[in-house]
Design a protein around this motif. Sequence first.
Motif, PDB file in Angstrom:
ATOM      1  N   VAL A  40      22.724  11.692 -21.428  1.00 20.71           N
ATOM      2  CA  VAL A  40      22.289  10.637 -22.404  1.00 20.71           C
ATOM      3  C   VAL A  40      22.788  10.704 -23.681  1.00 20.71           C
ATOM      4  O   VAL A  40      23.824   9.911 -24.129  1.00 20.71           O
ATOM      5  CB  VAL A  40      20.780  10.348 -22.367  1.00 20.71           C
ATOM      6  N   THR A  41      22.533  11.812 -24.441  1.00 18.61           N
ATOM      7  CA  THR A  41      23.008  11.777 -25.811  1.00 18.61           C
ATOM      8  C   THR A  41      23.106  13.379 -26.044  1.00 18.61           C
ATOM      9  O   THR A  41      22.599  14.013 -25.289  1.00 18.61           O
ATOM     10  CB  THR A  41      22.109  11.266 -26.835  1.00 18.61           C
ATOM     11  N   SER A  42      23.891  13.803 -27.056  1.00 11.94           N
ATOM     12  CA  SER A  42      23.935  15.261 -27.602  1.00 11.94           C
ATOM     13  C   SER A  42      24.103  15.217 -29.018  1.00 11.94           C
ATOM     14  O   SER A  42      24.413  14.126 -29.735  1.00 11.94           O
ATOM     15  CB  SER A  42      24.967  15.873 -26.914  1.00 11.94           C
ATOM     16  N   SER A  43      23.263  16.182 -29.516  1.00 14.22           N
ATOM     17  CA  SER A  43      23.461  16.307 -31.198  1.00 14.22           C
ATOM     18  C   SER A  43      23.753  17.822 -31.323  1.00 14.22           C
ATOM     19  O   SER A  43      23.096  18.758 -30.946  1.00 14.22           O
ATOM     20  CB  SER A  43      22.384  15.961 -31.766  1.00 14.22           C
ATOM     21  N   VAL A  44      24.624  17.995 -32.406  1.00 20.55           N
ATOM     22  CA  VAL A  44      25.122  19.455 -32.527  1.00 20.55           C
ATOM     23  C   VAL A  44      24.911  19.663 -34.150  1.00 20.55           C
ATOM     24  O   VAL A  44      25.360  18.705 -34.603  1.00 20.55           O
ATOM     25  CB  VAL A  44      26.687  19.877 -32.053  1.00 20.55           C
ATOM     26  N   LEU A  45      24.197  20.672 -34.548  1.00 21.43           N
ATOM     27  CA  LEU A  45      24.173  20.936 -35.966  1.00 21.43           C
ATOM     28  C   LEU A  45      24.891  22.354 -36.033  1.00 21.43           C
ATOM     29  O   LEU A  45      24.538  23.406 -35.549  1.00 21.43           O
ATOM     30  CB  LEU A  45      22.836  21.200 -36.352  1.00 21.43           C
ATOM     31  N   THR A 424      27.890  18.327 -38.524  1.00 18.90           N
ATOM     32  CA  THR A 424      27.007  17.652 -37.269  1.00 18.90           C
ATOM     33  C   THR A 424      27.726  16.622 -36.303  1.00 18.90           C
ATOM     34  O   THR A 424      28.776  16.060 -36.706  1.00 18.90           O
ATOM     35  CB  THR A 424      25.936  16.745 -37.655  1.00 18.90           C
ATOM     36  N   PHE A 425      27.715  16.655 -35.027  1.00 14.81           N
ATOM     37  CA  PHE A 425      28.383  16.067 -34.179  1.00 14.81           C
ATOM     38  C   PHE A 425      27.057  15.078 -33.460  1.00 14.81           C
ATOM     39  O   PHE A 425      26.359  15.625 -32.735  1.00 14.81           O
ATOM     40  CB  PHE A 425      29.209  16.763 -33.182  1.00 14.81           C
ATOM     41  N   ASP A 426      26.861  13.831 -33.290  1.00 18.38           N
ATOM     42  CA  ASP A 426      26.098  13.042 -32.697  1.00 18.38           C
ATOM     43  C   ASP A 426      27.142  12.250 -31.379  1.00 18.38           C
ATOM     44  O   ASP A 426      27.874  11.425 -31.785  1.00 18.38           O
ATOM     45  CB  ASP A 426      25.324  12.116 -33.512  1.00 18.38           C
ATOM     46  N   TYR A 427      26.758  12.346 -30.266  1.00 21.54           N
ATOM     47  CA  TYR A 427      27.651  11.849 -29.336  1.00 21.54           C
ATOM     48  C   TYR A 427      26.451  10.812 -28.142  1.00 21.54           C
ATOM     49  O   TYR A 427      25.464  11.423 -27.863  1.00 21.54           O
ATOM     50  CB  TYR A 427      28.127  12.722 -28.380  1.00 21.54           C
ATOM     51  N   GLY A 429      28.128   8.359 -26.110  1.00 18.93           N
ATOM     52  CA  GLY A 429      29.514   7.967 -25.603  1.00 18.93           C
ATOM     53  C   GLY A 429      30.363   7.608 -26.709  1.00 18.93           C
ATOM     54  O   GLY A 429      31.532   7.658 -26.262  1.00 18.93           O
ATOM     55  N   SER A 430      30.223   7.623 -27.803  1.00 12.59           N
ATOM     56  CA  SER A 430      30.882   7.521 -29.024  1.00 12.59           C
ATOM     57  C   SER A 430      30.288   8.640 -29.969  1.00 12.59           C
ATOM     58  O   SER A 430      29.410   9.325 -29.946  1.00 12.59           O
ATOM     59  CB  SER A 430      30.857   6.313 -29.839  1.00 12.59           C
ATOM     60  N   LEU A 431      31.256   8.928 -30.809  1.00 12.66           N
ATOM     61  CA  LEU A 431      30.970  10.096 -31.673  1.00 12.66           C
ATOM     62  C   LEU A 431      30.936   9.866 -33.232  1.00 12.66           C
ATOM     63  O   LEU A 431      31.825   9.034 -33.644  1.00 12.66           O
ATOM     64  CB  LEU A 431      32.142  11.052 -31.529  1.00 12.66           C
ATOM     65  N   LYS A 432      29.787  10.304 -33.722  1.00  8.76           N
ATOM     66  CA  LYS A 432      30.038  10.414 -35.333  1.00  8.76           C
ATOM     67  C   LYS A 432      29.364  11.686 -35.752  1.00  8.76           C
ATOM     68  O   LYS A 432      28.963  12.485 -34.950  1.00  8.76           O
ATOM     69  CB  LYS A 432      28.931   9.136 -35.589  1.00  8.76           C
ATOM     70  N   GLY A 433      29.658  11.833 -37.133  1.00  6.93           N
ATOM     71  CA  GLY A 433      29.369  13.136 -37.413  1.00  6.93           C
ATOM     72  C   GLY A 433      29.187  13.137 -39.181  1.00  6.93           C
ATOM     73  O   GLY A 433      29.306  11.943 -39.774  1.00  6.93           O
ATOM     74  N   THR A 434      28.697  14.140 -39.750  1.00  4.37           N
ATOM     75  CA  THR A 434      28.792  14.603 -41.130  1.00  4.37           C
ATOM     76  C   THR A 434      29.319  15.950 -41.481  1.00  4.37           C
ATOM     77  O   THR A 434      29.485  16.703 -40.462  1.00  4.37           O
ATOM     78  CB  THR A 434      27.431  14.493 -41.572  1.00  4.37           C
ATOM     79  N   ILE A 435      29.807  16.087 -42.654  1.00  6.06           N
ATOM     80  CA  ILE A 435      30.456  17.409 -43.063  1.00  6.06           C
ATOM     81  C   ILE A 435      29.865  17.487 -44.381  1.00  6.06           C
ATOM     82  O   ILE A 435      29.623  16.631 -45.262  1.00  6.06           O
ATOM     83  CB  ILE A 435      31.904  17.266 -43.109  1.00  6.06           C
ATOM     84  N   THR A 436      29.725  18.574 -44.795  1.00  9.67           N
ATOM     85  CA  THR A 436      29.265  19.307 -46.062  1.00  9.67           C
ATOM     86  C   THR A 436      30.429  20.422 -46.544  1.00  9.67           C
ATOM     87  O   THR A 436      30.622  21.187 -45.807  1.00  9.67           O
ATOM     88  CB  THR A 436      27.899  19.907 -45.857  1.00  9.67           C
ATOM     89  N   LEU A 437      30.817  20.271 -47.583  1.00 10.28           N
ATOM     90  CA  LEU A 437      31.714  21.012 -48.335  1.00 10.28           C
ATOM     91  C   LEU A 437      31.236  21.529 -49.486  1.00 10.28           C
ATOM     92  O   LEU A 437      30.621  21.036 -50.279  1.00 10.28           O
ATOM     93  CB  LEU A 437      33.003  19.878 -48.865  1.00 10.28           C
ATOM     94  N   LEU A 438      31.732  22.816 -49.747  1.00 10.54           N
ATOM     95  CA  LEU A 438      31.412  23.546 -50.752  1.00 10.54           C
ATOM     96  C   LEU A 438      32.508  23.885 -51.660  1.00 10.54           C
ATOM     97  O   LEU A 438      33.743  24.121 -51.257  1.00 10.54           O
ATOM     98  CB  LEU A 438      30.846  25.059 -50.522  1.00 10.54           C
ATOM     99  N   ASN A 439      32.539  23.224 -52.964  1.00 12.24           N
ATOM    100  CA  ASN A 439      33.667  23.117 -53.932  1.00 12.24           C
ATOM    101  C   ASN A 439      34.387  24.657 -54.231  1.00 12.24           C
ATOM    102  O   ASN A 439      33.846  25.486 -54.398  1.00 12.24           O
ATOM    103  CB  ASN A 439      33.098  22.813 -55.315  1.00 12.24           C
TER     104      ASN A 439
END
Length: 446
Positions: A40-45, A424-427, A429-439
Amino acid sequence: MALKTTDDNYNASTRYLEQKAIIYFSSSNTLEITRDNYLVTSSVLEEAHSQSGSAPFGGVTSNELSLELLNEGGIFSPTNNKSPYYGLMKKGIKIELFIRPVVDSEDEDEQYEWDPLGVYYVTDWQAKVTGLLATITANDQLYKAFNKDLTTLPISRNMSQKAFYEHIFDNLNLRGEIDNTLVAVLKYAYISQNTKELLSTLNMSALADCFCMHDGTLKVQHLTNLGPVRASISDSDQILVADIEQSLVFGYDGANVTYNMPQESDVQNVLSLKDISIAKGTSTRNNVSLTGAPLLKLCYSILRGVKARITSLVANPVSINITTFNENETTDNCTIDVFGTTLVNNEVTIGLETDNPLKISNQYIQDDNYARIVYNHLKAYVNNLLPILELEVRGNPKFELGEIIQADSDKYELHYTGILIKQTFDYDGSLKGTITLLNTNILKEV
């Protein structure tokens, strides 16, 4: 032959993606899950280091996977004895997650290769009796390591940071890639914390991250060992929302580093056992706690009794095993004193006193010059106007933690280069995510 995926496949706004998870119930019983059957859904951190607590780097954590599965007929209910997987839905089961673009072609033989999204082990499995969904939570191999007991080993002298990581990994039966540039030397390397605290403390002192990659490989990466830019992302491909305002607020006005200048003590009494009874023959007292600081070296022992004698002393920094032999027919009442040298920790603090400094105290920073290097990086972190950047993105599963990402956005007037420390990756059927960068400016030579 499967087609190779590229960043462009995951940058396209009209992309179509499919995902699969393989659950290894046993070596001979595996289940492949997709949207066509149970997924149904998946979530990756994924996190290179935790951002909780006062330390800006170092806090070791584990990547986490959450799966929602269609539980029709109770097939994924652990208590359902009619399920083909009854008795197999347990903690520790391995799960591998994959994703790939869908080929816009009627040729069934023309497909993209699967890109891995991690190797995980079940930590929780829940399914309501009357519910239609089962929820599985799984974490990478670091989570398993956090729950292992470390064997307390003798204190080692003049050990490099890399060698100490290897020492810890051997202790935990782990294998991983450890950055060759971790050459700073610990005058005294010793284990005095649980696994998670130990790795977090060592990571902070070494300015390193310890994490699992998408293929499950454990990696230790020196943050100041900056590689080339892995990819540039922009409004036209990955960037959806830039969370700049939230990233600006830290509130520190300086930095303090408290480090350790350990030294060997004079010979002293590290154990005194009075009026103990030693029966006839050989007897052993195991894991007898030592007093004072961590034991560095055993020097001698004294047993005051009639016929008993000490035949063996085996010690680690915090406890000792004592084997005695009494040749008399009767129990001997004795006193045992053990003498040795201990490791004395001498704390030194550098940094300006301010109203609200970022404070770091670390037993594995053991050199004046190296302490100054760590301090300068912390000061650079505090003084940077945008040390952390959070972006909502389409999501690119080919990005790995520790890679250098350049973000350019006309919409947010942004030009930023940072190390990928979280995504993060949230799926569904479609995929969306977030990224965090350290300067990366924080980690350049200072």
